[in-house]
Write a protein that holds these residues in place. Structure first.
Motif, PDB file in Angstrom:
ATOM      1  N   VAL A  18       1.060  -1.101  -0.070  1.00  0.00           N
ATOM      2  CA  VAL A  18      -0.039   0.021  -0.077  1.00  0.00           C
ATOM      3  C   VAL A  18       0.733   1.202   0.066  1.00  0.00           C
ATOM      4  O   VAL A  18       0.760   2.078  -0.800  1.00  0.00           O
ATOM      5  CB  VAL A  18      -0.849  -0.042   1.321  1.00  0.00           C
ATOM      6  CG1 VAL A  18      -1.757   1.369   1.361  1.00  0.00           C
ATOM      7  CG2 VAL A  18      -1.959  -1.092   1.076  1.00  0.00           C
ATOM      8  N   GLY A  19       1.990   1.129   0.889  1.00  0.00           N
ATOM      9  CA  GLY A  19       2.830   2.490   0.860  1.00  0.00           C
ATOM     10  C   GLY A  19       3.361   2.716  -0.552  1.00  0.00           C
ATOM     11  O   GLY A  19       3.474   3.848  -1.040  1.00  0.00           O
ATOM     12  N   ILE A  20       3.656   1.499  -1.299  1.00  0.00           N
ATOM     13  CA  ILE A  20       4.264   1.911  -2.740  1.00  0.00           C
ATOM     14  C   ILE A  20       3.190   2.637  -3.658  1.00  0.00           C
ATOM     15  O   ILE A  20       3.357   3.604  -4.381  1.00  0.00           O
ATOM     16  CB  ILE A  20       4.805   0.697  -3.465  1.00  0.00           C
ATOM     17  CG1 ILE A  20       5.991   0.114  -2.632  1.00  0.00           C
ATOM     18  CG2 ILE A  20       5.068   0.750  -4.997  1.00  0.00           C
ATOM     19  CD1 ILE A  20       6.500  -1.152  -3.054  1.00  0.00           C
ATOM     20  N   ASN A  48       8.025   6.098   3.882  1.00  0.00           N
ATOM     21  CA  ASN A  48       6.986   5.192   4.227  1.00  0.00           C
ATOM     22  C   ASN A  48       7.382   3.877   3.647  1.00  0.00           C
ATOM     23  O   ASN A  48       7.399   2.700   4.104  1.00  0.00           O
ATOM     24  CB  ASN A  48       5.724   5.383   3.689  1.00  0.00           C
ATOM     25  CG  ASN A  48       5.097   6.690   4.807  1.00  0.00           C
ATOM     26  OD1 ASN A  48       5.827   7.069   5.712  1.00  0.00           O
ATOM     27  ND2 ASN A  48       4.046   7.236   4.394  1.00  0.00           N
ATOM     28  N   VAL A  49       7.688   3.788   2.329  1.00  0.00           N
ATOM     29  CA  VAL A  49       8.216   2.599   1.607  1.00  0.00           C
ATOM     30  C   VAL A  49       9.521   1.974   1.983  1.00  0.00           C
ATOM     31  O   VAL A  49       9.484   0.968   2.321  1.00  0.00           O
ATOM     32  CB  VAL A  49       8.199   3.163  -0.240  1.00  0.00           C
ATOM     33  CG1 VAL A  49       8.764   1.854  -0.761  1.00  0.00           C
ATOM     34  CG2 VAL A  49       7.088   3.682  -0.659  1.00  0.00           C
ATOM     35  N   ASN A 127      -3.900   5.531   4.854  1.00  0.00           N
ATOM     36  CA  ASN A 127      -2.759   5.628   5.981  1.00  0.00           C
ATOM     37  C   ASN A 127      -3.279   5.530   7.258  1.00  0.00           C
ATOM     38  O   ASN A 127      -2.953   4.758   8.003  1.00  0.00           O
ATOM     39  CB  ASN A 127      -1.969   6.790   5.477  1.00  0.00           C
ATOM     40  CG  ASN A 127      -0.875   6.597   4.606  1.00  0.00           C
ATOM     41  OD1 ASN A 127      -0.449   5.460   4.363  1.00  0.00           O
ATOM     42  ND2 ASN A 127      -0.281   7.518   4.231  1.00  0.00           N
ATOM     43  N   TYR A 128      -4.178   6.326   7.583  1.00  0.00           N
ATOM     44  CA  TYR A 128      -4.881   6.254   9.059  1.00  0.00           C
ATOM     45  C   TYR A 128      -5.324   5.062   9.283  1.00  0.00           C
ATOM     46  O   TYR A 128      -5.049   4.524  10.517  1.00  0.00           O
ATOM     47  CB  TYR A 128      -5.737   7.430   9.207  1.00  0.00           C
ATOM     48  CG  TYR A 128      -5.965   7.577  10.715  1.00  0.00           C
ATOM     49  CD1 TYR A 128      -5.116   8.263  11.346  1.00  0.00           C
ATOM     50  CD2 TYR A 128      -7.157   7.056  11.305  1.00  0.00           C
ATOM     51  CE1 TYR A 128      -5.407   8.475  12.998  1.00  0.00           C
ATOM     52  CE2 TYR A 128      -7.422   7.145  12.734  1.00  0.00           C
ATOM     53  CZ  TYR A 128      -6.638   7.712  13.374  1.00  0.00           C
ATOM     54  OH  TYR A 128      -6.843   7.819  14.768  1.00  0.00           O
ATOM     55  N   VAL A 129      -6.239   4.705   8.507  1.00  0.00           N
ATOM     56  CA  VAL A 129      -7.124   3.372   8.858  1.00  0.00           C
ATOM     57  C   VAL A 129      -6.016   2.235   8.896  1.00  0.00           C
ATOM     58  O   VAL A 129      -6.075   1.241   9.597  1.00  0.00           O
ATOM     59  CB  VAL A 129      -8.227   3.109   7.630  1.00  0.00           C
ATOM     60  CG1 VAL A 129      -8.583   1.584   7.847  1.00  0.00           C
ATOM     61  CG2 VAL A 129      -9.311   4.047   7.623  1.00  0.00           C
ATOM     62  N   HIS A 152       3.819   5.295  12.313  1.00  0.00           N
ATOM     63  CA  HIS A 152       4.567   6.152  11.010  1.00  0.00           C
ATOM     64  C   HIS A 152       3.417   6.419  10.206  1.00  0.00           C
ATOM     65  O   HIS A 152       3.320   7.382   9.732  1.00  0.00           O
ATOM     66  CB  HIS A 152       5.586   5.018  10.392  1.00  0.00           C
ATOM     67  CG  HIS A 152       6.312   5.880   9.489  1.00  0.00           C
ATOM     68  ND1 HIS A 152       7.515   5.346   8.811  1.00  0.00           N
ATOM     69  CD2 HIS A 152       6.109   6.868   9.029  1.00  0.00           C
ATOM     70  CE1 HIS A 152       7.984   6.323   8.188  1.00  0.00           C
ATOM     71  NE2 HIS A 152       7.362   7.247   8.022  1.00  0.00           N
ATOM     72  N   LEU A 153       2.654   5.330   9.805  1.00  0.00           N
ATOM     73  CA  LEU A 153       1.475   5.743   8.943  1.00  0.00           C
ATOM     74  C   LEU A 153       0.791   6.664   9.341  1.00  0.00           C
ATOM     75  O   LEU A 153       0.079   7.482   8.622  1.00  0.00           O
ATOM     76  CB  LEU A 153       0.579   4.452   8.594  1.00  0.00           C
ATOM     77  CG  LEU A 153       1.242   3.230   7.755  1.00  0.00           C
ATOM     78  CD1 LEU A 153       0.602   2.019   8.071  1.00  0.00           C
ATOM     79  CD2 LEU A 153       1.542   3.793   6.287  1.00  0.00           C
TER      80      LEU A 153
END
Length: 330
Positions: A18-20, A48-49, A127-129, A152-153
């Motif tokens: 998901v980060g990518i 993040n990645v 990101n938050y979820v 971090h997210l």
């Protein structure tokens, strides 16, 4: 790989993927809008990645079984992963400050701001979820690496919210410096969060006492205490990723044979695992009671008692950590 480690690894893999994807979305939003604020958010997403991949590798290593070179397992790598991730979060905050100041000095024309707001807002929600569930699962499975990824997210979400607020105000007022000031405020929060993660991971690497965990253990064992557990001391708890290593000394009647002593150790182990689950490794050293132990021994059928029982010794975080048998305080 045990069940908890497998769950942690799979969830961290989702975080990395998901980060990518979100990084690519933010890059596209920056390309469409030419917004330095969105570029700042995209730059943070590169961290993040990287952090997601580091966390994934650390969870893979921590799940490996014990071997000759790592008799306690590989769980400590999660602390290293979390410290790197915390450092990266801090760097992200510094980058945001740098870019925000640069934008204040040299503002640029922003285009298609409505599209940029939609895309960036979508990444913030995702990101938050994802961060919320990562922290929840990390706490459930006692994985510092997963908790660090979740934090971090969520900090990435907070910085994105700051940028969104700035862009919304900019959209309606055309006051270009507002988004930079908002980003600066959130950058300070991000740096503080990164520091807390680094501090917690270093304490794990240095085997610093987790006082909340120690208190939980002492309170629970006090409730489960058997009369043959005359004394408990030299209790230590060390974290190895999702595994908690307990070792302690337990005083039992001196006339117990090996089988009887073992039954008390098994009872202690069962009590601890009943509360904390299979993530516990327990090593107990049995000590024989001494004559002065009679004062704190409540065993009613002791055939060799030499002194009357005076008081029940209350176990506390302080006295169970001492490396010596206890005596009455009277």
């Amino acid at each position: 790989m045990n069940t908890q480690a497998n769950e942690n690894f799979k969830f961290q893999r989702i975080i990395a993927i998901v980060g990518i994807i979100l990084f690519l979305v933010k890059l596209y939003a920056w390309y469409q809008t030419n917004s330095v604020a969105i570029l700042t958010d995209a730059l943070e997403s590169t961290i993040n990645v990287i952090a997601g991949l580091i966390g994934l590798y650390s969870l893979y290593l921590s799940s490996l079984p014990k071997d000759h070179n790592h008799p306690y397992g590989h769980g400590k790598v999660e602390f290293i992963s979390a410290s790197i991730e915390g450092a990266l979060i801090t760097i992200a905050g510094v980058v945001i400050i740098y870019e925000a100041i640069g934008e204040l000095q040299n503002p640029k024309t922003i285009e298609k701001l409505d599209l940029g707001l939609i895309l960036v807002s979508l990444t913030a929600v995702i990101n938050y979820v994802l961060g919320y569930y990562a922290i929840k699962k990390g706490k459930k499975n006692n994985s510092l690496a997963l908790i660090a990824s979740g934090k971090h997210l969520q900090t990435d979400t907070y910085s994105t919210i700051g940028i969104i607020i700035g862009l919304i105000i900019l959209y309606f007022t055309e006051i270009s410096w507002i988004d930079s000031v908002t980003a600066l405020i959130f950058a300070g929060f991000i740096i503080y969060t990164g520091y807390k993660i680094v501090r917690e991971s270093i304490s794990g690497i240095m085997d610093e006492t987790d006082e909340l965990l120690l208190k939980e253990v002492v309170d629970y064992l006090s409730e489960e205490r058997r009369e043959n557990w005359i004394d408990l001391h030299n209790l230590r708890i060390i974290k190895y990723g999702s595994t908690l290593h307990f070792d302690c000394h337990m005083t039992v009647p001196w006339y117990f044979n090996i089988e009887e002593g073992h039954k008390e150790v098994d009872a202690l182990e069962d009590a601890v695992k009943n509360h904390f689950g299979d993530r516990i490794e327990l090593f107990v050293h049995l000590d024989a009671c001494k004559e002065y132990s009679c004062h704190i021994c409540s065993k009613t059928d002791c055939p060799v008692r030499k002194h009357p029982f005076q008081e029940s010794l209350k176990w506390t975080m302080q006295n169970v950590s001492l490396n010596k048998k206890h005596n009455s305080s009277l």
